[in-house]
Scaffold this active site. Sequence first.
Site, PDB file in Angstrom:
ATOM      1  CB  ALA A  14     -12.436  16.158 -10.123  1.00 57.33           C
ATOM      2  CB  ILE A  17      -7.232   9.514  -4.124  1.00 56.24           C
ATOM      3  CG1 ILE A  17      -7.915   8.242  -3.613  1.00 56.24           C
ATOM      4  CG2 ILE A  17      -5.730   9.467  -3.829  1.00 56.24           C
ATOM      5  CD1 ILE A  17      -7.423   6.968  -4.291  1.00 56.24           C
ATOM      6  CG  ASP A 160      -0.875  -2.068   0.232  1.00 56.65           C
ATOM      7  OD1 ASP A 160      -2.095  -2.147   0.410  1.00 56.65           O
ATOM      8  OD2 ASP A 160      -0.358  -1.845  -0.877  1.00 56.65           O
ATOM      9  CG  HIS A 188      -2.188  -1.580  -4.164  1.00 54.04           C
ATOM     10  ND1 HIS A 188      -2.219  -1.475  -2.790  1.00 54.04           N
ATOM     11  CD2 HIS A 188      -3.225  -0.849  -4.620  1.00 54.04           C
ATOM     12  CE1 HIS A 188      -3.225  -0.696  -2.439  1.00 54.04           C
ATOM     13  NE2 HIS A 188      -3.859  -0.316  -3.531  1.00 54.04           N
TER      14      HIS A 188
END
Length: 329
Positions: A14, A17, A160, A188
Site C-alpha cells: 500500500a 514504492i 544508486d 545503501h
Amino acid sequence: MSTSPAVVTVTGAAGSIGYAALFRVAAGAMLGHHQPVALRLLELPQTIAATEGTAMELEDGAFPLLTSIDITDDPHRAFDGANYGLLIGAKPRSKGMERADLLAANSDIFAKQGAVINEVAAQDIRVIVVGNPANTNAAVAAANAPDVPAERFTALTRLDHNRALAQLARHTGTPVAEITRISVWGNHSASQYPDIFHARVGNRSGAEFAEDRDWLVNDFIPTVAKRGTAIIEARGASSAASAANGAIDHVHDWVLGSPADDWTSAALPSPGIYGVPEGLVCSFPVRAVGGRWQIVEGLDINEFSRQRIDASVAELQAELDAVSALSDR
C-alpha cells in the site's frame, strides 16, 4: 519462459514504492512480456483497505499477464509458494528515533519474514529487500532462512547505480545508453561509493573524468549518495518511483540476464573478496548469468576507492553487529 504464473509477493504493497512497482510488474516489465504473474500483496491490517483500492486499479488496468491478486496481512499466506519476494515494507525512522532503534525494529520484521520464507516459499525464491536499512535487513532475513541459499537474498543498490549513471551522463553530456561499467560499492546509505574508475563513457574511460577530484569528491559522489534526501526536500515526498524502477531493473536482470560487456550493481552476501568480510551483504559490481548474480572479479582498486569502500563496509559491519542476536545462523 514458463507459462505458469510466477508468484510475486510484495510487502508494503500500500506504500508509495509498492504502488509504483505493482503496475510495472503486472505489465511484464520485471519478468518479461510472456511471463504471467500472480500477485500476493502483504500489508498491515490497518492498510488492507488501501491495498484493496490498489487492487481495483490493477484490475482496471486489464493486464493480460496478471492472473490473480491476493491481499492479506498473513505472511504465511503471502509467501506460500512465492517465486519472488519484493520486501518493500519496513518501519520508517520517526522523529527522535535513534538509528539503533530503527535497526532493532526492522530486524524483528525481517527476521520473521525470513523464517516464513524458509518455511513456505518456493524452492527457487528470489528476494530483493528495498526497505531500509536494506543491506542489513537482507542479511537478517537470510540468516533466518537457513534452508534457502543466502545468495537468493539481495538488497537494492540498483537505484544508486541508476543515479550514478544519470549524474555521469549529465556531467559529460553522454547519453545514458553509452555509459557502462559503473560500480556502486558498500551500503545503501550516504556511505556508499559510486565508482567510475572502471566505467566507459562513450569511447572514453571513466578514469579520465575521475581525474577532476573536486568534481568527483564534492559533486558526483555526494550527489549520488544523498540524492534521496534532495528529492524529499524538493518534492516533499520520497523517491518512490525511481526506487520501484530500480527494484524492477534488479529482478529483470537477475532473471533474464545482463549484457555481457557491461555490469550493474547489487547488494548480496560477500564471498570474502575485495576486502569485504564473508557473508556481509554488500553492494558489488555484478553480472547476471543463468539466473545468478556473479560478482565482477579482478578489478584494480586504487587507494582513493579503497578508503571509501572500507568506510562503507565498516558501517555495514557495525549495523550487522548491532543486530547480531537476530542475524546469527
